[in-house]
Scaffold this active site. Structure first.
Site, PDB file in Angstrom:
ATOM      1  N   TYR A 286     -13.765  21.063 -13.058  1.00 28.23           N
ATOM      2  CA  TYR A 286     -14.283  19.731 -13.428  1.00 28.23           C
ATOM      3  C   TYR A 286     -15.499  19.396 -12.551  1.00 28.23           C
ATOM      4  O   TYR A 286     -15.437  19.500 -11.321  1.00 28.23           O
ATOM      5  CB  TYR A 286     -13.137  18.757 -13.197  1.00 28.23           C
TER       6      TYR A 286
ATOM      7  N   LYS B  29      -5.244  10.996 -18.686  1.00 30.86           N
ATOM      8  CA  LYS B  29      -5.336  11.725 -19.947  1.00 30.86           C
ATOM      9  C   LYS B  29      -3.997  11.617 -20.705  1.00 30.86           C
ATOM     10  O   LYS B  29      -3.689  10.569 -21.220  1.00 30.86           O
ATOM     11  CB  LYS B  29      -5.764  13.170 -19.673  1.00 30.86           C
TER      12      LYS B  29
ATOM     13  N   ARG C 190       0.820  -1.217   0.000  1.00 30.56           N
ATOM     14  CA  ARG C 190       0.000   0.000   0.000  1.00 30.56           C
ATOM     15  C   ARG C 190       0.855   1.268   0.000  1.00 30.56           C
ATOM     16  O   ARG C 190       0.390   2.332  -0.396  1.00 30.56           O
ATOM     17  CB  ARG C 190      -0.937  -0.013   1.204  1.00 30.56           C
TER      18      ARG C 190
ATOM     19  N   ASP D 174      -5.853  21.984 -10.653  1.00 30.76           N
ATOM     20  CA  ASP D 174      -6.029  20.871 -11.587  1.00 30.76           C
ATOM     21  C   ASP D 174      -5.263  21.270 -12.849  1.00 30.76           C
ATOM     22  O   ASP D 174      -5.693  22.145 -13.598  1.00 30.76           O
ATOM     23  CB  ASP D 174      -7.520  20.648 -11.871  1.00 30.76           C
TER      24      ASP D 174
HETATM   25  C1  LIG Z   1     -10.746  13.536 -16.435  1.00 30.28           C
HETATM   26  C2  LIG Z   1     -10.457  14.676 -15.555  1.00 30.28           C
HETATM   27  C3  LIG Z   1     -10.286  14.507 -14.183  1.00 30.28           C
HETATM   28  C4  LIG Z   1     -10.518  13.186 -13.498  1.00 30.28           C
HETATM   29  O1  LIG Z   1      -9.628  12.200 -13.888  1.00 30.28           O
HETATM   30  P1  LIG Z   1     -10.050  10.651 -13.785  1.00 30.28           P
HETATM   31  O2  LIG Z   1      -8.772   9.929 -13.947  1.00 30.28           O
HETATM   32  O3  LIG Z   1     -11.050  10.423 -14.865  1.00 30.28           O
HETATM   33  O4  LIG Z   1     -10.654  10.462 -12.419  1.00 30.28           O
HETATM   34  C5  LIG Z   1      -9.957  15.611 -13.440  1.00 30.28           C
HETATM   35  N1  LIG Z   1      -9.799  16.819 -13.996  1.00 30.28           N
HETATM   36  C6  LIG Z   1      -9.958  17.024 -15.303  1.00 30.28           C
HETATM   37  C7  LIG Z   1      -9.764  18.389 -15.850  1.00 30.28           C
HETATM   38  C8  LIG Z   1     -10.298  15.967 -16.124  1.00 30.28           C
HETATM   39  O5  LIG Z   1     -10.493  16.190 -17.433  1.00 30.28           O
END
Ligand SMILES: *Cc1c(COP(=O)(O)O)cnc(C)c1O
Length: 395
Positions: A111, A208, A58, A183
Site C-alpha cells: 500500500y 474495508k 484512552r 497487511d
Molecule cells: C485502505 C488500506 C489501508 C489503509 O486503511 P485506512 O483505514 O484507509 O487508513 C491499508 N492497507 C490496504 C491494503 C488498504 O487497502
C-alpha cells in the site's frame, strides 16, 4: 465452532449489559473508582495486562475491547489493538518494532502510504528500507542483513495483486530473528489465517470489509504473544485511541462479514471471468483465476477471495480510459473498498514498483465488486466498453 457461528457470537456478552444482544456504545474519558482499593486494583490489572482492564478512555472501553477480542480470535492471534485507521495501525506497528539503525524489507507492492511512512518518516529516524519483489519467496534470505528486524508482506499486493509465498518468507525472516508484519486487509480474518503461515503481526484496515458499509474508519493489529507488549506499548506511547461509535459499527459489520464475503467472492469472480473473455481487455489480475501467476499459491494458502481485483484495458490512451470510467453507471469513482457498493479507480503501476514485473501496456483500473447483482454489473461494464470502442472507431 464453525466460523459463521463465531461471527455471530464473538465480542458479545448480553448478561454483562442488561441482556442487550449487542455490546453497547460506551463513551467516556474518566473512569471513576469508588475507593482507593478499587483504584489500586484497576491499576494493578492494567499493569498485569488483564484483558478489558482500563483506567481511562484512552486505554479502551467495553465496546473497543469487545471488537479487539473478536478480531484476535478470528485471526487466530494472541491479542489485538484497535487504531483510528488502517494506516495508523501500520505506522504504529512499525514504530513499535523498529529502532534507529534497523533495516526493514518491504514488498514493493505494499500500500503506497505504507511505503511513504517509511521513506518520509522512519528514514528520518535512521531506519533503512529495502523494497523487494513480492514474488521473491525463499529468495528473501539473500536480502536479509544482520540488522533486518522486520519483513513486511502484503498479499495480494495493492493494485498489482501478486501473491506472496509468506511461509517461505517467514521461515527466512525467523531464521534471523526478524518479525513478519502482514497487511492482511484483502484476505480479511476469514480468508487468510496469518498466524498459520508464520506472520507475527497481522494488520487489518477494518475500514474495508469489517466495517463493510463505507461509513467508518478503523484499523486493527493482531499480535503473537511475543510481539503484543511492543505493539500495545507503542499504541499507548503514541496516544492512539478509537471512537467507541466506530468500534460499534465494526462489531455490527462483523456479524454479516461471512455472508457478505461469500457474495463478494462469487460475484467478483463472475465479473472477472466475464472481463477476461472480453476482447477490449488486456489482462485481469484476480488471484482466483487460473490464469493468475499466483493462483497456485492462492489456492494453497487462502480460503477465499474478496471482491477487489485489477483489470488492464487494451487501450493505452488515457482519454479512452476516462471515457470508459465516465460511462460506468454502477461503479462509483473513488478510493477505498470493502463496502457494499461497487467502485472503480485508475492507477499507474511503475514508480517504485519493479518495472520488470509489470508486463502490461494498457490503462490499469482497480475494481471493487460490491453486493449489486453481478448481471447488472456485467451489463454496466459491457455498455461502457461498447461506448469506449465506439469513440475509438469514431476517432
Ligand atoms: C485502505 C488500506 C489501508 C489503509 O486503511 P485506512 O483505514 O484507509 O487508513 C491499508 N492497507 C490496504 C491494503 C488498504 O487497502
Amino acid at each position: 465452532m464453525q466460523e459463521s457461528t463465531r461471527l455471530a457470537s464473538l465480542g458479545r456478552d448480553p448478561q454483562r449489559f442488561g441482556g442487550l444482544v449487542n455490546t453497547p456504545i460506551f463513551r467516556g474519558s474518566t473512569i471513576l473508582s469508588s475507593s482507593m482499593a478499587e483504584w489500586e486494583q484497576r491499576k494493578a490489572d492494567r499493569a498485569a495486562d488483564v484483558p478489558g482492564a482500563t483506567t481511562y478512555g484512552r486505554f479502551g472501553t467495553p465496546t473497543t475491547h469487545a471488537l479487539e477480542d473478536a478480531i484476535a480470535q478470528l485471526e487466530g492471534g494472541h491479542r489485538a489493538q484497535l487504531f483510528p485507521s488502517g494506516l495508523a495501525a501500520i505506522t504504529t506497528v512499525l514504530t513499535g518494532l523498529l529502532r534507529q539503525g534497523d533495516h526493514i524489507l518491504v514488498t514493493d507492492s505494499a500500500y503506497g502510504p505504507t511505503r511513504g511512512f517509511l521513506s518520509r518518516v522512519l528514514a528520518r529516524f535512521g531506519v533503512e528500507t529495502t523494497l523487494y519483489d513480492p514474488r521473491i519467496g525463499a529468495g528473501i534470505a539473500a536480502l536479509m542483513r544482520p540488522n533486518t528486524r522486520v519483513v513486511y508482506v502484503e498479499s495480494p499486493g495493492s493494485e498489482t495483486f501478486e501473491i506472496q509465498d509468506i511461509p517461505a518468507i517467514a521461515e527466512a525472516a525467523h531464521r534471523q530473528g526478524a518479525h513478519v508484519v502482514m497487511d492482511n486487509t484483502w484476505g480479511t480474518p476469514l480468508f487468510y489465517k496469518p498466524f498459520e503461515h508464520g506472520v507475527d503481526v497481522s494488520i487489518q484496515a477494518a475500514t474495508k470489509y469489517i466495517v463493510g458499509h463505507s461509513d467508518a474508519m478503523l484499523g486493527i493489529a493482531t499480535c503473537t504473544a511475543q510481539t503484543w507488549p511492543l505493539i500495545k506499548q507503542a499504541a499507548q506511547d503514541l496516544g492512539q485511541t478509537t471512537s467507541p461509535d466506530d468500534a460499534y459499527l465494526a462489531l455490527r459489520g462483523l456479524r454479516t462479514l461471512g455472508v457478505r464475503l461469500r457474495q463478494h467472492h462469487s460475484a467478483g469472480l463472475e465479473v472477472a471471468r466475464w472481463l477476461e473473455g472480453h476482447d477490449a481487455i488486456e489482462a485481469v489480475l484476480h488471484p482466483a483465476l487460473p490464469s493468475h501467476p499466483g493462483h497456485a499459491l492462492w489456492q494453497r494458502d487462502f480460503l477465499g477471495a474478496c471482491g477487489l481485483f485489477s483489470v488492464v484495458l487494451k487501450t493505452t490512451s488515457v482519454q479512452d480510459m476516462h471515457g470508459f470510467v465516465d460511462a460506468l453507471q454502477l461503479f462509483g469513482l473513488g478510493v477505498s473498498w470493502g463496502g457494499f457498493e461497487s467502485l472503480v479507480i485508475p492507477f499507474t503501476p511503475g514508480g517504485d514498483h519493479t518495472a520488470a514485473r509489470w508486463p502490461w501496456r494498457g490503462q490499469a483500473l482497480r475494481l471493487h465488486v460490491g453486493l449489486e447483482d453481478p448481471r447488472d454489473l456485467i451489463a454496466d461494464l459491457d455498455q461502457a466498453l461498447v461506448a469506449m470502442s465506439r469513440r475509438l472507431r469514431a476517432a
